[in-house]
Design an enzyme around this catalytic site. Structure first.
Site, PDB file in Angstrom:
ATOM      1  N   ASP A  22      25.732  29.116  35.526  1.00 54.18           N
ATOM      2  CA  ASP A  22      25.773  27.740  35.020  1.00 54.18           C
ATOM      3  C   ASP A  22      24.363  27.158  34.898  1.00 54.18           C
ATOM      4  O   ASP A  22      23.471  27.514  35.670  1.00 54.18           O
ATOM      5  CB  ASP A  22      26.639  26.886  35.964  1.00 54.18           C
ATOM      6  N   HIS A  39      21.638  29.012  25.971  1.00 51.18           N
ATOM      7  CA  HIS A  39      22.545  30.175  26.035  1.00 51.18           C
ATOM      8  C   HIS A  39      21.793  31.460  25.674  1.00 51.18           C
ATOM      9  O   HIS A  39      22.013  32.502  26.284  1.00 51.18           O
ATOM     10  CB  HIS A  39      23.746  29.975  25.111  1.00 51.18           C
ATOM     11  N   LEU A 133      27.143  51.037  38.418  1.00 46.57           N
ATOM     12  CA  LEU A 133      27.444  49.615  38.631  1.00 46.57           C
ATOM     13  C   LEU A 133      28.685  49.255  37.821  1.00 46.57           C
ATOM     14  O   LEU A 133      28.768  49.567  36.632  1.00 46.57           O
ATOM     15  CB  LEU A 133      26.253  48.755  38.150  1.00 46.57           C
TER      16      LEU A 133
HETATM   17  C1  IPE Z   1      31.789  27.407  34.401  1.00 47.32           C
HETATM   18  O1  IPE Z   1      30.805  26.532  33.942  1.00 47.32           O
HETATM   19  C2  IPE Z   1      32.081  28.448  33.386  1.00 47.32           C
HETATM   20  C3  IPE Z   1      31.001  29.382  33.105  1.00 47.32           C
HETATM   21  C4  IPE Z   1      29.833  29.470  33.666  1.00 47.32           C
HETATM   22  C5  IPE Z   1      31.319  30.334  32.098  1.00 47.32           C
HETATM   23  P1  IPE Z   1      31.156  25.126  33.284  1.00 47.32           P
HETATM   24  O2  IPE Z   1      29.857  24.488  32.988  1.00 47.32           O
HETATM   25  O3  IPE Z   1      32.095  25.305  32.157  1.00 47.32           O
HETATM   26  O4  IPE Z   1      31.903  24.387  34.477  1.00 47.32           O
HETATM   27  P2  IPE Z   1      32.224  22.840  34.684  1.00 47.32           P
HETATM   28  O5  IPE Z   1      32.850  22.342  33.413  1.00 47.32           O
HETATM   29  O6  IPE Z   1      30.914  22.151  34.948  1.00 47.32           O
HETATM   30  O7  IPE Z   1      33.125  22.783  35.875  1.00 47.32           O
HETATM   31  C1  IPE Z   2      26.883  27.871  31.443  1.00 48.71           C
HETATM   32  O1  IPE Z   2      25.940  26.898  31.145  1.00 48.71           O
HETATM   33  C2  IPE Z   2      27.286  28.678  30.230  1.00 48.71           C
HETATM   34  C3  IPE Z   2      28.671  28.483  29.799  1.00 48.71           C
HETATM   35  C4  IPE Z   2      29.548  27.723  30.358  1.00 48.71           C
HETATM   36  C5  IPE Z   2      29.067  29.239  28.650  1.00 48.71           C
HETATM   37  P1  IPE Z   2      26.367  25.452  30.633  1.00 48.71           P
HETATM   38  O2  IPE Z   2      26.396  25.490  29.157  1.00 48.71           O
HETATM   39  O3  IPE Z   2      27.612  24.996  31.290  1.00 48.71           O
HETATM   40  O4  IPE Z   2      25.120  24.614  31.150  1.00 48.71           O
HETATM   41  P2  IPE Z   2      25.153  23.114  31.694  1.00 48.71           P
HETATM   42  O5  IPE Z   2      26.097  23.082  32.849  1.00 48.71           O
HETATM   43  O6  IPE Z   2      25.589  22.250  30.566  1.00 48.71           O
HETATM   44  O7  IPE Z   2      23.725  22.883  32.106  1.00 48.71           O
HETATM   45 MG    MG Z   3      27.961  23.942  33.004  1.00 43.34          MG
END
Ligand code: IPE
Ligand code: IPE
Ligand code: MG
Length: 262
Positions: A22, A39, A133
């Site tokens: 995240d 991303h 792995l």
């Molecule tokens: C969790 O992250 C899902 C992934 C990392 C793929 P999110 O950014 O979607 O989670 P929430 O919405 O903050 O809980």
């Molecule tokens: C995690 O990073 C990637 C996915 C959920 C695909 P985020 O896109 O949720 O990043 P933040 O939480 O907005 O910083």
């Molecule tokens: Mg996120």
């Protein structure tokens, strides 16, 4: 293969690490870049963490790449994530295979474009015999979906007369869940500072040690992983026993999780 970089004995080293990657969006925002740039940078961090796990001889790494709730994001962001998944598979599968990585994808893949589904299956087939792995990518995955699909399979078997409801034990249930053939995650890491599971492996995390890293995913590197591993190594996993019982089990070289000798 070189020796593991962290001088931690086997018992203190996780066999299976599960990561909620995240913080990509915030990483980009800090740089005044679009979320999509975050991303893209996140993919480089995935490559890095796989290398670190290979170097440390971790048995299994499970990465949360796209949750069943992430379809709620703006359509352009969802498209970019799908495109990145496809191009990354195209670019990286060969190298993963050369490094002995077994790649699998968990989640409801029926929602993906046919070309992506084909690439996933091809990558899984190509790497299926590898054993350095076990890399699992959770995509269109949700812990609730996982439990529901297992319940459906078992209900179907009961309806067919193949299985009695009273024979549905923890083991039988688990055998229908994703990751059934892997040890349960020992260490859960969530980057980005949020302290929640967000519908990742709900069943499988029952006794997993939780670690929350403030690093945004694109910044998560070997050093950040080492911090998580050192934190894990300092913990005592009790699985319901008392601390003294666990010390006895460890001194007898038995596994606190199962009570069996190692
Ligand atoms: C969790 O992250 C899902 C992934 C990392 C793929 P999110 O950014 O979607 O989670 P929430 O919405 O903050 O809980
Ligand atoms: C995690 O990073 C990637 C996915 C959920 C695909 P985020 O896109 O949720 O990043 P933040 O939480 O907005 O910083
Ligand atoms: Mg996120």
């Amino acid at each position: 293969m070189e020796k593991p970089a962290v001088p931690i004995d086997d018992y203190r080293m996780p066999r299976h690490i599960a990561i909620v990657m995240d913080g990509n969006g915030r990483w980009a925002k800090k740089r005044f870049l679009p979320r999509t740039a975050g991303h893209r940078a996140g993919v480089a961090a995935v490559r890095k963490v796989i290398e670190c796990c290979l170097k440390r001889r971790i048995e299994a790494l499970t990465l949360f790449a796209f949750s069943s709730e992430n379809w709620r994001r703006p359509p352009q962001e969802v498209s970019l994530l799908m495109e990145l998944f496809l191009t990354t598979l195209e670019r990286e599968t060969e190298k993963l295979n050369e490094n002995g990585v077994r790649l699998r994808v968990i989640g409801d893949r029926a929602a993906f474009a046919p070309v992506l589904q084909e690439k996933i299956s091809a990558a899984e087939r190509l790497t299926s015999e590898n054993s350095q792995l076990n890399l699992t990518i959770a995509a269109n995955y949700g812990g609730r979906w996982d439990i529901l699909q297992a319940a459906r399979v078992l209900a179907e078997r009961v309806a067919q007369g193949d299985l009695c409801p009273e024979d549905i034990s923890t083991g039988v249930f688990e055998s229908e869940l994703a990751l059934a053939d892997l040890p349960e995650p020992d260490l859960f890491i969530r980057t980005g500072g949020e302290q929640r599971i967000s519908n990742f492996l709900l069943w499988q995390l029952a006794y997993t040690e939780l670690y929350f890293s403030p690093a945004l995913w694109p910044d998560f590197d070997d050093q950040a992983l080492e911090l998580a591993l050192n934190d894990y190594a300092s913990r005592q996993r009790r699985f319901g026993y008392t601390s003294e019982q666990v010390e006895d089990l460890v001194s007898e070289n038995a596994c606190p999780k199962t009570g069996e000798s190692r």
